[in-house]
Design a protein around this motif. Structure first.
Motif, short mmCIF file in Angstrom:
data_model
loop_
_atom_site.label_atom_id
_atom_site.label_comp_id
_atom_site.label_asym_id
_atom_site.label_seq_id
_atom_site.Cartn_x
_atom_site.Cartn_y
_atom_site.Cartn_z
N ARG A 4 31.65 28.60 82.10
CA ARG A 4 32.13 29.94 82.05
C ARG A 4 31.22 30.79 81.16
O ARG A 4 31.42 30.45 80.06
CB ARG A 4 33.51 30.04 81.91
CG ARG A 4 34.18 29.15 83.20
CD ARG A 4 34.21 29.70 84.61
NE ARG A 4 34.73 31.07 84.41
CZ ARG A 4 34.68 32.36 85.72
NH1 ARG A 4 33.77 31.81 86.58
NH2 ARG A 4 35.14 33.40 85.41
N VAL A 5 30.70 31.94 81.60
CA VAL A 5 30.16 32.75 80.44
C VAL A 5 30.67 34.42 80.74
O VAL A 5 31.27 34.57 81.67
CB VAL A 5 28.89 32.59 80.33
CG1 VAL A 5 28.05 31.29 79.93
CG2 VAL A 5 28.29 33.01 81.94
N GLU A 6 30.31 35.15 79.91
CA GLU A 6 30.52 36.55 80.10
C GLU A 6 29.32 37.27 79.93
O GLU A 6 28.30 37.07 78.91
CB GLU A 6 31.53 37.16 79.38
CG GLU A 6 32.92 36.83 79.42
CD GLU A 6 34.10 37.53 78.69
OE1 GLU A 6 34.68 38.53 79.17
OE2 GLU A 6 34.19 37.10 77.48
N VAL A 7 28.88 37.87 81.06
CA VAL A 7 27.65 38.79 80.83
C VAL A 7 28.19 40.44 80.43
O VAL A 7 29.11 40.98 81.00
CB VAL A 7 26.98 38.99 82.36
CG1 VAL A 7 25.87 40.09 82.32
CG2 VAL A 7 26.83 37.32 82.87
N GLY A 8 27.55 40.64 79.35
CA GLY A 8 27.71 42.10 78.70
C GLY A 8 26.69 42.94 79.53
O GLY A 8 25.65 42.63 79.20
N ILE A 9 27.15 44.06 79.98
CA ILE A 9 26.30 44.95 80.51
C ILE A 9 26.62 46.25 79.87
O ILE A 9 27.70 46.98 80.15
CB ILE A 9 26.47 45.03 82.07
CG1 ILE A 9 26.05 43.78 82.84
CG2 ILE A 9 25.36 46.20 82.69
CD1 ILE A 9 26.74 43.34 84.18
N GLU B 197 31.86 30.94 75.68
CA GLU B 197 33.40 31.09 75.74
C GLU B 197 33.75 31.34 74.35
O GLU B 197 34.98 31.78 74.25
CB GLU B 197 33.92 29.71 76.28
CG GLU B 197 33.69 29.70 77.89
CD GLU B 197 34.52 28.46 78.31
OE1 GLU B 197 35.29 28.58 79.22
OE2 GLU B 197 34.00 27.35 78.08
N ASN B 198 33.18 30.99 73.17
CA ASN B 198 33.42 31.45 71.77
C ASN B 198 33.27 32.70 71.75
O ASN B 198 33.65 33.17 70.39
CB ASN B 198 32.81 30.35 71.06
CG ASN B 198 33.08 29.06 71.11
OD1 ASN B 198 34.42 28.71 71.53
ND2 ASN B 198 32.08 28.06 70.93
N GLY B 199 32.47 33.36 72.42
CA GLY B 199 32.09 34.79 72.00
C GLY B 199 31.08 34.95 71.40
O GLY B 199 30.22 36.12 70.92
N ASP B 200 30.26 33.93 71.20
CA ASP B 200 28.51 33.99 70.46
C ASP B 200 27.80 34.34 71.66
O ASP B 200 27.91 33.63 72.76
CB ASP B 200 28.50 32.60 69.88
CG ASP B 200 29.36 32.59 68.74
OD1 ASP B 200 29.96 33.40 68.18
OD2 ASP B 200 29.89 31.32 68.51
N LYS C 294 30.40 38.93 70.68
CA LYS C 294 31.22 39.73 71.90
C LYS C 294 31.92 40.94 71.30
O LYS C 294 31.75 41.89 71.59
CB LYS C 294 32.03 38.84 72.72
CG LYS C 294 32.50 39.65 73.76
CD LYS C 294 33.71 38.93 74.47
CE LYS C 294 34.57 39.91 75.44
NZ LYS C 294 35.72 39.26 75.96
N PHE C 295 32.47 40.49 70.04
CA PHE C 295 32.99 41.65 69.27
C PHE C 295 32.13 42.65 68.91
O PHE C 295 32.57 43.77 69.03
CB PHE C 295 33.93 41.09 68.07
CG PHE C 295 34.37 42.36 67.33
CD1 PHE C 295 35.74 42.65 67.50
CD2 PHE C 295 33.71 42.63 65.95
CE1 PHE C 295 36.32 43.70 66.96
CE2 PHE C 295 34.48 43.53 65.27
CZ PHE C 295 35.79 44.17 65.70
#
Lengths: 312, 366
Positions: free
Chosen positions: B277-282, B351-354, B228-229
């Protein structure tokens, strides 16, 4: 209509306020006036008075105009010539030593050595303690009977017996030089240290990456970078040393037999010691001329150096 | 040939460890950029390569030779400093000649080398001036000239453009890229500016907290950020991260985005279960105005002519969302808009940002 009159009144106010304000050059004169007055009273008037006095035979008994007689006497006096030479020798020797020691001291204090902060404080005392107190300390050191120097000299076999440093012509002169250097070095050191700290670390790193050794970096980066401060300090120090009175007076009073008499000591002895104000004044004028010439040469040199070592 | 290998390089200042086991293999003639936020250790790493700092552990190998303890001058590197580190009292000529004077090169050869460097950098008519009389860009070129004459195996640049204004920075970027081609040398370049990294690098090393987050080509980093970084660091404007809940893992990753939009994303779902839970990067540039999709309320609008950048929020948690639209996009500040998002352009981070690796992303042309 009202708007128009308002504009008019604003216009008149501007004109009026213009009238009431002092013209710029008068305002400037008012601002520098007090300082100028102070300089006139403290410096200009005594200088003019000294010039006048130098053409007089003046003592406790009154004044008599003698023309250039005081100056003629100085020009002819071999003793006075010797004093001039001795004064310059005193100045160059003492200033030279102060600069060399100051440079070495500043380098050491600028180096990343443990306890650097402590050493920076420890070099201050000679400068900070009153000169009279410091000189009394040196009087003890130079004393032949119970002085440390005499004792150490004998212990090490350098001296045959007790040596009264201030009692012999040569040792008295050089003793005065040593004490003068002791008093004057800390200031030079601190100014040079400040200048060295102003030199960007990147310059040294860049030179290091390029393979420049310690001495090369010192010669081609440090010295040029601190040159303006170095030259200015040299001039300052030269004038102080030339006119240094207290140290010599406390240690030797210019003796023995004039061996440590510089121009300023000579002038004091003549004018104040012998009440010959006219002759003393003539000596003062000679000092002013000599120092003026010295400073002029110095300024020319400084400008040249700044052009060479400056950034433009 | 000038390869540079860093093996397990670590660096500590007292108790603070600023670099952790850095391993990099930089190839001959490669332009590698170290990029990362302030304090990530990129400058320290460069200084270790230069020999200005010593690594606490690990080795630096240049051209197969271990130079970990060698003097900078024996490493065959040259360095351009952020401050340029020009000698203010020396002329441009003497500044460029400085390393050669240290080497005591004979005058004719020295003169030739300086003239050649000055020619490359268009400084020939400035040689007798002092650095104080030059503009920022010219000073930068003098600093580069000083490293060129050394004929180093590897050029090191420590944020060389950060003291220049934006316009000049753009010009110098182009010049540096050209210089790289002209000199055909290995270059390592440190910056915190991701645009510099993207435009100049053959490969980019993204550093964070003294660790390598990712090492790859600019397009690799853009399309396949490992974390994510990296995803947030590369790309302008920054990538949006929308919290989402996993609704299914069959035939792609089913997610329920914040704000109620549901999508099926073509990513590897290994290790993910329903309800995670995840994060979707757009990326802001990967969206388009449409009739159904993500609802965004526009807070601020920037019309740049060629593009319109909108800063808005989605959902009740007011997650920020930035979009880059066409210059004449029919949107208004304070109004809502609906954005279409192509599932294959989305990145998903656990969740770890991977990252969950993307399936079926078009391979970028090199």
């Amino acid at each position: 209509m009202s708007e128009l009159s308002e504009t008019q009144s604003v216009a008149t106010t501007i004109v009026r306020s213009k009238r009431t304000v002092l013209p710029e050059k008068w305002f400037a004169a008012v601002l520098i006036g007090p300082a100028l007055l102070f300089i006139l009273v403290i410096i200009a008037w005594p200088l003019v008075e000294t010039v006048r006095l130098s053409f007089m035979e003046a003592g406790l008994g009154g004044e008599k105009f003698v023309g250039f007689a005081n100056y003629e006497e100085l020009i002819e006096s071999k003793k006075f010539h010797k004093t001039i030479i001795r004064t310059f020798y005193w100045m160059f020797l003492s200033v030279g030593l102060k600069l060399i020691l100051g440079l070495i001291g500043a380098m050491l204090l600028n180096a990343a050595i443990p306890g650097r902060g402590l050493f920076r404080v420890l070099i201050m005392p000679p400068w900070v303690i009153p000169i009279a107190v410091g000189c009394v300390g040196w009087l003890w050191l130079y004393n032949g009977q119970f002085g440390v120097l005499s004792g150490a000299g004998q212990y090490l076999g350098v001296l045959d017996g007790p040596h009264e440093f201030l009692a012999y012509k040569k040792s008295a002169f050089y003793s005065a030089v040593v004490t003068d250097v002791w008093v004057g070095t800390p200031m030079v050191t601190l100014f040079l240290l400040a200048a060295m700290q102003g030199v960007s670390r990147d310059l040294y790193e860049a030179a290091w990456v390029d393979g420049a050794g310690r001495w090369y970096r010192f010669r081609r980066i440090t010295i040029p970078q601190i040159m303006p401060v170095l030259v200015t300090m040299a001039l300052y120090s030269a004038i102080f040393t030339f006119n240094s009175f207290d140290i010599i007076w406390i240690l030797t009073q210019g003796g023995p037999r004039g061996a440590s008499t510089t121009l300023i000591i000579d002038t004091y002895k003549v004018a104040i010691g012998n009440y010959k104000f006219g002759e003393g004044a003539a000596r003062v004028i000679v000092i002013v001329i000599l120092l003026g010439a010295f400073a002029a040469v110095y300024m020319v040199l400084l400008n040249k150096l700044l052009r060479r070592y400056g950034s433009k | 040939m000038a390869t540079l290998d860093l093996n397990q390089v670590s660096k500590s200042f007292g108790a603070a460890q600023v670099l952790h086991d850095i391993n990099l293999a930089i190839e001959d003639k490669e332009f590698v950029v170290f990029v990362g936020p302030s304090g990530c250790g990129k400058s320290t790493l460069l200084r270790i390569i230069a020999g200005l700092e010593e690594a606490t552990a690990g080795s630096i190998v240049i051209d197969g030779e271990d130079v970990s303890t060698a003097h900078p001058v024996d490493r065959g590197i040259s360095m351009v400093f952020q401050s340029y580190a020009l000698y203010p009292h020396l002329t441009v000529y003497e500044n460029i000649a400085f390393p050669l004077r240290v080497q005591k090169l004979p005058e004719p050869e020295l003169d030739e080398a300086v003239a050649r460097a000055a020619g490359i950098l268009q400084l020939t008519d400035k040689l007798q001036l002092k650095p104080g009389q030059l503009s920022g860009g010219q000073r930068q070129r003098v600093a580069i000239g000083r490293s060129i004459v050394r004929n180093p195996k590897i050029f090191l640049f420590d944020e060389p453009l950060s003291n220049l204004d934006a316009a000049l920075r753009g010009d110098m970027r182009v010049e540096l890229s050209q210089l790289h081609k002209q000199l055909d040398a290995t270059m390592v370049y440190v910056t915190h500016d991701q645009i510099e990294a993207m435009t100049m690098a053959d490969r980019i090393v993204v550093l964070k907290d003294g660790r390598v987050e990712q090492f790859g080509s600019p397009m690799d980093l853009y399309h396949h950020p490992a974390t994510k970084f990296v995803a947030s660091f590369i790309g302008q404007p920054n990538m949006n991260f929308v919290p989402a809940t996993v609704t299914g893992t069959k035939g792609g990753l089913g997610v329920d985005l914040e704000g109620g939009h549901q999508m099926v994303l073509p990513v590897d779902t290994t290790g993910i279960t329903e309800g995670d839970r995840v994060e979707v990067g757009i990326r802001p540039e990967d969206v388009a105005l449409g009739t159904s999709g993500l609802d965004v309320s526009i807070r601020v609008l920037e019309r740049l002519g060629g593009a319109t950048i909108t800063y808005g929020t989605i959902g009740s948690a007011e997650t920020r969302f930035c979009a880059s639209l066409a210059g004449n996009a029919p949107v208004e500040q304070g109004k809502n808009m609906t954005l279409m998002i192509a599932p294959e352009s989305c990145h998903v981070f656990n969740e770890n940002g991977d990252v969950l690796s993307r399936l079926g992303v078009p391979v970028p042309a090199k």
